[in-house]
Design a protein around this motif. Structure first.
Motif, PDB file in Angstrom:
ATOM      1  N   GLY A  45       0.781  -1.230   0.000  1.00  0.00           N
ATOM      2  CA  GLY A  45       0.000   0.000   0.000  1.00  0.00           C
ATOM      3  C   GLY A  45       0.808   1.273   0.000  1.00  0.00           C
ATOM      4  O   GLY A  45       0.244   2.363  -0.034  1.00  0.00           O
ATOM      5  N   ASP A  99       5.770  -1.265   4.725  1.00  0.00           N
ATOM      6  CA  ASP A  99       5.078  -2.255   3.885  1.00  0.00           C
ATOM      7  C   ASP A  99       5.902  -2.609   2.655  1.00  0.00           C
ATOM      8  O   ASP A  99       5.962  -3.766   2.238  1.00  0.00           O
ATOM      9  CB  ASP A  99       3.702  -1.730   3.468  1.00  0.00           C
ATOM     10  N   GLY A 109      -6.109   0.995  -3.381  1.00  0.00           N
ATOM     11  CA  GLY A 109      -5.044   1.822  -2.818  1.00  0.00           C
ATOM     12  C   GLY A 109      -5.502   3.173  -2.337  1.00  0.00           C
ATOM     13  O   GLY A 109      -4.686   3.994  -1.925  1.00  0.00           O
ATOM     14  N   GLY A 110      -6.802   3.424  -2.401  1.00  0.00           N
ATOM     15  CA  GLY A 110      -7.304   4.729  -1.969  1.00  0.00           C
ATOM     16  C   GLY A 110      -7.303   4.915  -0.468  1.00  0.00           C
ATOM     17  O   GLY A 110      -7.250   6.029   0.032  1.00  0.00           O
ATOM     18  N   ILE A 111      -7.361   3.823   0.256  1.00  0.00           N
ATOM     19  CA  ILE A 111      -7.386   3.949   1.717  1.00  0.00           C
ATOM     20  C   ILE A 111      -5.963   4.000   2.254  1.00  0.00           C
ATOM     21  O   ILE A 111      -5.629   4.788   3.111  1.00  0.00           O
ATOM     22  CB  ILE A 111      -8.182   2.782   2.342  1.00  0.00           C
ATOM     23  N   GLY A 112      -5.087   3.164   1.690  1.00  0.00           N
ATOM     24  CA  GLY A 112      -3.672   3.250   2.041  1.00  0.00           C
ATOM     25  C   GLY A 112      -3.031   4.207   1.055  1.00  0.00           C
ATOM     26  O   GLY A 112      -3.317   5.383   1.060  1.00  0.00           O
ATOM     27  N   GLY A 113      -2.217   3.682   0.167  1.00  0.00           N
ATOM     28  CA  GLY A 113      -1.668   4.486  -0.912  1.00  0.00           C
ATOM     29  C   GLY A 113      -0.488   5.344  -0.503  1.00  0.00           C
ATOM     30  O   GLY A 113      -0.118   5.425   0.651  1.00  0.00           O
ATOM     31  N   GLU A 114       0.117   5.966  -1.506  1.00  0.00           N
ATOM     32  CA  GLU A 114       1.310   6.777  -1.276  1.00  0.00           C
ATOM     33  C   GLU A 114       1.033   7.876  -0.260  1.00  0.00           C
ATOM     34  O   GLU A 114       0.036   8.566  -0.341  1.00  0.00           O
ATOM     35  CB  GLU A 114       1.762   7.413  -2.595  1.00  0.00           C
ATOM     36  N   HIS A 160       0.253   7.651   2.761  1.00  0.00           N
ATOM     37  CA  HIS A 160      -0.666   7.310   3.839  1.00  0.00           C
ATOM     38  C   HIS A 160      -0.113   6.139   4.626  1.00  0.00           C
ATOM     39  O   HIS A 160       0.875   5.518   4.239  1.00  0.00           O
ATOM     40  CB  HIS A 160      -2.035   6.923   3.263  1.00  0.00           C
ATOM     41  N   ALA A 161      -0.776   5.833   5.713  1.00  0.00           N
ATOM     42  CA  ALA A 161      -0.388   4.659   6.463  1.00  0.00           C
ATOM     43  C   ALA A 161      -0.562   3.436   5.585  1.00  0.00           C
ATOM     44  O   ALA A 161      -1.446   3.372   4.739  1.00  0.00           O
ATOM     45  CB  ALA A 161      -1.254   4.536   7.709  1.00  0.00           C
ATOM     46  N   GLY A 162       0.305   2.458   5.749  1.00  0.00           N
ATOM     47  CA  GLY A 162       0.216   1.266   4.935  1.00  0.00           C
ATOM     48  C   GLY A 162      -0.869   0.336   5.420  1.00  0.00           C
ATOM     49  O   GLY A 162      -1.618   0.647   6.349  1.00  0.00           O
ATOM     50  N   GLY A 163      -0.945  -0.817   4.761  1.00  0.00           N
ATOM     51  CA  GLY A 163      -1.974  -1.779   5.124  1.00  0.00           C
ATOM     52  C   GLY A 163      -1.512  -2.786   6.149  1.00  0.00           C
ATOM     53  O   GLY A 163      -2.311  -3.588   6.621  1.00  0.00           O
ATOM     54  N   GLY A 164      -0.228  -2.795   6.467  1.00  0.00           N
ATOM     55  CA  GLY A 164       0.285  -3.748   7.444  1.00  0.00           C
ATOM     56  C   GLY A 164      -0.011  -3.311   8.859  1.00  0.00           C
ATOM     57  O   GLY A 164      -0.349  -2.168   9.120  1.00  0.00           O
TER      58      GLY A 164
END
Lengths: 395, 75
Positions: free
Chosen positions: A171, A176, B63-68, B70-74
């Protein structure tokens, strides 16, 4: 078990950067990778943690069956559109790679705090950085850590029956990216062909109804470090579901392991991980196993008789949405406001504390088997994205 | 979040048949056989017109919720 201090290696930043831990320092300049301390265990204590991890995994498998048999998915806030695919995936067992149980352990009791089953991180630190730290600082000691070997072994198992190349997507955060780069490296070492793509770069080919990479080649296998609950709330959600097996697959092929039930694109982690990464699992585990020594009392409908508890949003991440209540008073976070997801109310656990910090023990599973441990320390009671990683050893 | 979602939504798209001729948008919404979206092309705007340029591929739908940035998905 005890927490000890030592002088960090003089060039620790360069050493951990070299093996992929580039995010070793927090925004405020304090170390995230903190080797000014370490935790020391006896082999018996590690055996207990390993056995507890295996037992909780067994409980989680039973809970998955119960959730599906009792139709508890709506209660967990899982979108109804995803339910057929979750059922089909649970029964057909497409490849699942890894997960991390967060455990409270005070040297006496071990309790499950939560299960990060879909997108766990802290892997580079646990698998690699602390292993090299051990070789440099305590070469005669041992470590609860077979992550690297087990990852490569798992990819080797998958090599002949997952469609190639395997795309690895993240993401966008540095942690990540490095986690995915490490996982991709283990897959390559196992002989798989791999490609990297950022999640936002994934394309949907409307003419051919499949996902494509940056060269517009069809994607057949995707490891995504991006949670399912986010994927299913984004514009491509319907396309994602269209690549998963339909409800008819279960009737057509039956409840058994069958590759035809994997859908047109193989997703790792599989969509059924939504059952375990959701904190409602904690209450369902307690309901199914009341009084189990590895579980904490946990409820979905309120704190019931608990006077001291932690309230967590069902899909909260990195400590967000967590309220700690002691003797009826919120010590951290707030009880005001409402979450549309709902909450789980979990009894406070006896935690390991030392040097003013609280430790959480992240116990890793690879292919369902205990595989290692990483320790995070926080100044307060809640582990979040600024909690430090501290290495460990056992003798 | 807003950036990625907007990029996906604002991309011009036409509903076309398997030969690339313009169809009513409802054909794609109802999943008519062979109907699919085509992104970034142009046409005369009439049903049956050929759509030229563009691609059947759209991006930015994840990728709209995470994405460059922003906080990652991990976690």
């Amino acid at each position: 078990m005890r927490r000890l201090t030592l002088n960090p290696r003089s060039d620790w930043q360069a050493r951990v950067e070299k093996i992929g831990l580039t995010y070793h320092t927090l925004a405020d300049g304090k170390p995230y990778w903190d080797e000014s301390a370490y935790w020391e265990f006896t082999s018996r204590e590690i055996d207990r943690l390993e056995a507890a991890t295996a037992e909780i995994q067994r409980l989680a498998l039973d809970a998955g069956d119960a959730i599906l048999n009792q139709d508890r998915l709506a209660q967990m806030g899982i979108p109804s559109a995803a339910v057929p695919a979750i059922r089909a995936a649970w029964n057909s067992e497409p490849p699942a790679l890894y997960g991390r149980l967060d455990l409270a352990y005070d040297g006496t009791s071990i309790k499950l705090l939560e299960y990060n089953a879909d997108t766990p991180t802290g892997l580079v630190e646990a698998a690699v950085a602390q292993w090299y730290w051990l070789q440099d600082c305590f070469p005669n000691a041992d470590q609860f850590n077979s992550l690297h070997e087990k990852l490569i072994a798992k990819w080797k198992d998958l090599k002949d029956y997952v469609p190639s190349p395997v795309h690895f997507a993240d993401g966008g955060s540095e942690e990540d990216r490095m986690t995915v780069a490490y996982l991709r490296d283990t897959a390559q070492q196992a002989g798989l062909k791999t490609k990297h793509i950022a999640v936002h770069q994934i394309g949907w080919d409307a003419k051919h109804s499949h996902f494509v990479d940056l060269e517009n080649n069809p994607m057949n296998t995707l490891f995504k470090l991006y949670p399912w609950e986010w994927l299913l709330n984004e514009p491509f959600a319907d396309h994602a579901l269209s690549t998963l097996p339909p409800a008819s697959a279960l009737q057509q092929y039956g409840p058994r392991k069958d590759r035809r039930m994997w859908g047109s694109m193989l997703w790792i982690e599989p969509i059924w991980k939504m059952l375990w990464s959701n904190k409602a699992l904690l209450a369902i585990l307690w309901e199914l196993n009341p009084g189990h020594e590895l579980l904490l009392p946990a409820y979905l409908d309120g704190p019931r008789n608990l006077n001291s508890y932690v309230r967590k949003t069902l899909l909260g991440r990195e400590g967000s949405g967590v309220t700690v209540v002691q003797d009826g008073v919120a010590l951290e976070g707030t009880l005001s406001g409402e979450s549309p997801q709902g909450y789980v109310y979990q009894a406070l656990a006896p935690m390991a504390t030392a040097a003013g910090k609280t430790a959480v023990f992240g116990s890793w599973l690879l292919d369902g088997e205990p595989a290692g441990m990483g320790i995070r320390e926080s100044v307060g009671p809640v582990t979040n994205n600024t909690s430090c990683f501290v290495p460990h050893l056992f003798r | 979040m807003a950036l990625s979602l907007t990029a996906c939504r604002d991309e011009h798209r036409d509903c076309v048949d398997s030969t690339g001729r313009l169809l009513p948008d409802s054909s794609c919404q109802t999943g008519s056989r062979g109907a699919h979206y085509w992104y970034g092309g142009s046409s005369g705007g009439h049903i049956g017109d050929s759509v030229v340029g563009g691609s059947s591929v759209s991006r930015g739908g994840f990728g709209g919720i995470g994405g460059e940035g922003h906080a990652g998905g991990g976690e």
